[in-house]
Design a protein around this motif. Structure first.
Motif, short mmCIF file in Angstrom:
data_model
loop_
_atom_site.label_atom_id
_atom_site.label_comp_id
_atom_site.label_asym_id
_atom_site.label_seq_id
_atom_site.Cartn_x
_atom_site.Cartn_y
_atom_site.Cartn_z
N THR A 9 -85.27 86.41 44.26
CA THR A 9 -84.82 86.91 42.98
C THR A 9 -84.12 88.26 43.11
N THR A 10 -84.26 88.95 44.24
CA THR A 10 -83.56 90.22 44.42
C THR A 10 -82.07 90.00 44.67
N ASP A 11 -81.65 88.80 45.03
CA ASP A 11 -80.27 88.56 45.47
C ASP A 11 -79.43 87.78 44.48
N GLN A 12 -80.03 87.36 43.36
CA GLN A 12 -79.25 86.62 42.38
C GLN A 12 -79.67 87.02 40.99
N VAL A 13 -78.75 86.96 40.06
CA VAL A 13 -79.04 87.30 38.67
C VAL A 13 -79.71 86.11 38.00
N VAL A 14 -80.82 86.38 37.32
CA VAL A 14 -81.51 85.36 36.54
C VAL A 14 -81.18 85.60 35.08
N ILE A 55 -87.99 102.29 33.20
CA ILE A 55 -87.87 101.63 34.51
C ILE A 55 -86.43 101.27 34.78
N HIS A 56 -85.76 100.70 33.78
CA HIS A 56 -84.37 100.29 33.96
C HIS A 56 -83.49 101.49 34.26
N ALA A 57 -83.69 102.57 33.53
CA ALA A 57 -82.87 103.77 33.72
C ALA A 57 -83.09 104.38 35.10
N GLN A 58 -84.31 104.37 35.57
CA GLN A 58 -84.64 105.02 36.83
C GLN A 58 -84.27 104.18 38.06
N THR A 59 -84.17 102.86 37.87
CA THR A 59 -83.94 101.99 39.03
C THR A 59 -82.52 101.44 39.12
N ALA A 60 -81.70 101.68 38.08
CA ALA A 60 -80.36 101.09 38.04
C ALA A 60 -79.46 101.71 39.09
N PRO A 62 -75.76 102.71 40.79
CA PRO A 62 -75.87 103.18 42.18
C PRO A 62 -76.64 104.49 42.35
N ASP A 63 -77.02 105.12 41.24
CA ASP A 63 -77.68 106.43 41.34
C ASP A 63 -79.14 106.35 40.96
N ALA A 64 -79.83 105.36 41.49
CA ALA A 64 -81.24 105.15 41.15
C ALA A 64 -82.11 106.30 41.65
N GLN A 65 -83.05 106.71 40.80
CA GLN A 65 -84.02 107.73 41.18
C GLN A 65 -85.30 107.12 41.78
N MET A 66 -85.56 105.88 41.41
CA MET A 66 -86.77 105.20 41.85
C MET A 66 -86.42 103.79 42.29
N PRO A 67 -87.18 103.25 43.22
CA PRO A 67 -88.19 103.87 44.07
C PRO A 67 -87.57 104.97 44.95
N ALA A 71 -85.34 101.82 51.26
CA ALA A 71 -85.65 100.40 51.44
C ALA A 71 -86.10 99.74 50.14
N GLY A 72 -86.64 100.52 49.23
CA GLY A 72 -87.14 99.96 47.98
C GLY A 72 -86.14 99.91 46.85
N LYS A 73 -84.94 100.47 47.07
CA LYS A 73 -83.94 100.53 46.00
C LYS A 73 -83.59 99.13 45.50
N TRP A 74 -83.39 99.01 44.18
CA TRP A 74 -83.07 97.72 43.57
C TRP A 74 -81.60 97.37 43.78
N SER A 75 -81.35 96.10 43.98
CA SER A 75 -79.97 95.63 44.05
C SER A 75 -79.39 95.55 42.63
N ALA A 76 -78.07 95.45 42.55
CA ALA A 76 -77.41 95.29 41.25
C ALA A 76 -77.88 94.01 40.57
N GLU A 77 -78.12 92.98 41.36
CA GLU A 77 -78.57 91.70 40.79
C GLU A 77 -79.96 91.82 40.18
#
Length: 499
Positions: A9-14, A55-60, A62-67, A71-77
């Protein structure tokens, strides 16, 4: 896919993600621990939903603050999938069967008692005889260990969140004691699959009965309990046990429990509600000893019966991806207090409830389903008005006998649902003869009994309820007045699911 391995699920948009099928896998154990220290809950549905915008604001990207780690950064998908979940109204959804997990390190494998070799069964027999021969005052004797459950110690936790964890640890403590018998260092407790008749191996000494060597009620608190000495454990005939399992809906409740997406809560919903109800029915099915909480654990069949219940719990954990503490918490909703001190205690044991979730004990067979068989169930009597929902013709009607005051009922009891005066279903509730002397009973004094029935069993028929106390026959037989049981009500609901 599991909560510690987010998967594809990290590699495709649901487009239409749900929490149970998708979102809960986005959070690693280290993410949950890190944010938990800041007072932000990422391990449960309620916690993620309440913090979703942040959560969405912090993980989005290309300028994610979290995690914080790369290695833990979220993909765009993944970020888009999470956004879709927010836009769609935070659907809870249902779990997808996880299928068999990769092999995990185990220290013990418990087997079906009917498959034990002659040598294995002989070793088991030696172990039980060894415990039974010990001085009843010895803390590792059969008498003393069985006394943890009912008389005289009454440590056991029933009808609450710690029920499954407490019994899992109880089995380990008893198994450890069996292993202290010389020559039995590798023995494990086998299980009796209660969908089959009571095995012949459990119908002969030392497994058919136990003669209590001392009075278990003499030292009971808050006061002595008479009537259990001299005492020999008793069971119903084999065919009667099998029929009782059907009549009390034990196998139906087990089947329902195993398809639940949520752990839930006793008297509410989810795996826990139906598994505890099945547990009670099984006790009542087997006999007058197993049906009485005061002395149930003295019957040797108790250990094989409960070993099977633990196997079923591990089966459910595996199905929904809850074999780790992180995965298990993701099925809880908001009530996680019982996994943290001081509410996680399992007296008299030092192991706590949270430490029983991940186990190094395995079984030769789990009751699993394949992911290709579809999602599990999350039926409910009510759904947030912001969501769309549907009633399916195949879904059963939920009938709840609500508000039973168990503390007034002298012992385990049977609740029968009658249609036009004829019984259509019944359930057994397991408790001591004097529930007011049981601390756990007092804390959970008002209980419900749940039935799931096909529409045609109920439509155009008059419904009523009867309560019987099998061990306490009076002038009116075993019937117990509803007015003395809190005047319970009948609640019937169509079960809905998210559309």
């Amino acid at each position: 896919m599991s909560p510690t391995d987010p998967g594809p699920t990290t590699d495709q948009v649901v487009a239409a993600p749900t929490y149970l099928a998708d979102i809960r896998f986005f959070f690693r154990p280290e993410d949950i621990d890190h944010m938990g220290q800041k007072g932000i809950e990422l391990g449960t549905y309620d916690g993620v939903k309440s913090n979703a915008l942040a959560i969405h604001a912090q993980t989005a990207p290309p300028d994610a603050q979290m995690p914080p780690d790369e290695a833990g950064k979220w993909s765009a998908e993944r970020s888009q999938t999470f956004r879709n979940w927010i836009v769609n109204g935070f659907p809870l959804g249902t779990a997808t069967p996880a299928g068999p997990p990769p092999p995990a390190p185990t220290t013990r494998v418990r087997k079906d008692i009917t498959t034990l070799s002659d040598a294995e069964f002989a070793q088991l027999t030696t172990a039980f005889k060894g415990l039974m021969a010990r001085d009843p005052k010895a803390p590792d004797s059969y008498f003393a260990l069985a006394g943890h459950h009912g008389l005289p110690k009454r440590f056991c936790l029933h009808h609450e969140n710690r029920y499954n964890p407490w019994h899992r640890q109880y089995l380990r403590v008893f198994e450890d004691a069996l292993r202290t018998v010389p020559g039995c260092e590798e023995v494990t407790i086998p299980y009796w699959d209660i969908s089959t008749k009571l095995p012949d191996r459990l119908q002969h000494p030392p497994f058919d009965a136990y003669v209590l060597p001392a009075d278990p009620g003499a030292d009971a608190t808050p006061h002595p309990v008479p009537g259990f000495f001299p005492y020999t454990t008793k069971r119903f005939p084999v065919d009667t046990i099998a029929q009782n399992m059907i009549d009390f809906g034990v196998l139906d409740d087990i089947a329902t429990s195993l398809v639940q997406s949520l752990w839930g809560a006793f008297n509410v919903n989810g795996y826990q509600d139906f598994s505890i109800q099945a547990h009670d029915g099984g006790h009542g099915s087997i006999g007058p000893t197993m049906g009485n909480q005061n002395v149930a654990a003295f019957d040797p069949v108790f250990w094989f019966y409960h070993c099977n219940l633990d196997r079923l719990w591990l089966s459910w954990q595996t199905r929904v991806g809850a074999t780790t503490l992180t995965g298990f918490r993701s099925t809880l909703g908001s009530n996680t207090d019982w996994l943290t001190p001081p509410f996680n205690a399992l007296p008299p044991y030092s192991v706590t409830a949270d430490r029983t979730i991940e186990t190094d004990i395995s079984y030769d067979r789990l009751d699993l389903v394949s992911p290709v068989e579809g999602v599990l169930e999350n039926l409910s009597g009510s759904i947030d008005a912001a969501r769309t929902f549907a009633f399916r013709s195949a879904n059963p009607v939920s009938v709840r006998v609500k508000g039973i005051d168990r503390l007034n009922i002298p012992g385990s009891f049977v609740v029968s649902l009658l249609a036009d005066g004829e019984p259509v279903a019944k359930r057994y509730f397991f408790q001591p003869d004097d529930p007011r002397s049981c601390a756990t009973c007092v804390q959970h004094g008002i209980v419900n009994i749940d039935f799931r029935l096909a529409h045609e069993q109920l439509l155009d028929r008059s419904l009523s309820v009867r309560i019987d106390v099998p061990g306490h026959a009076g002038a009116s037989g075993t019937a117990f007045p509803l007015t003395q049981a809190g005047n319970p009500t009948i609640n019937a609901r169509l079960l809905a699911e998210e559309a």
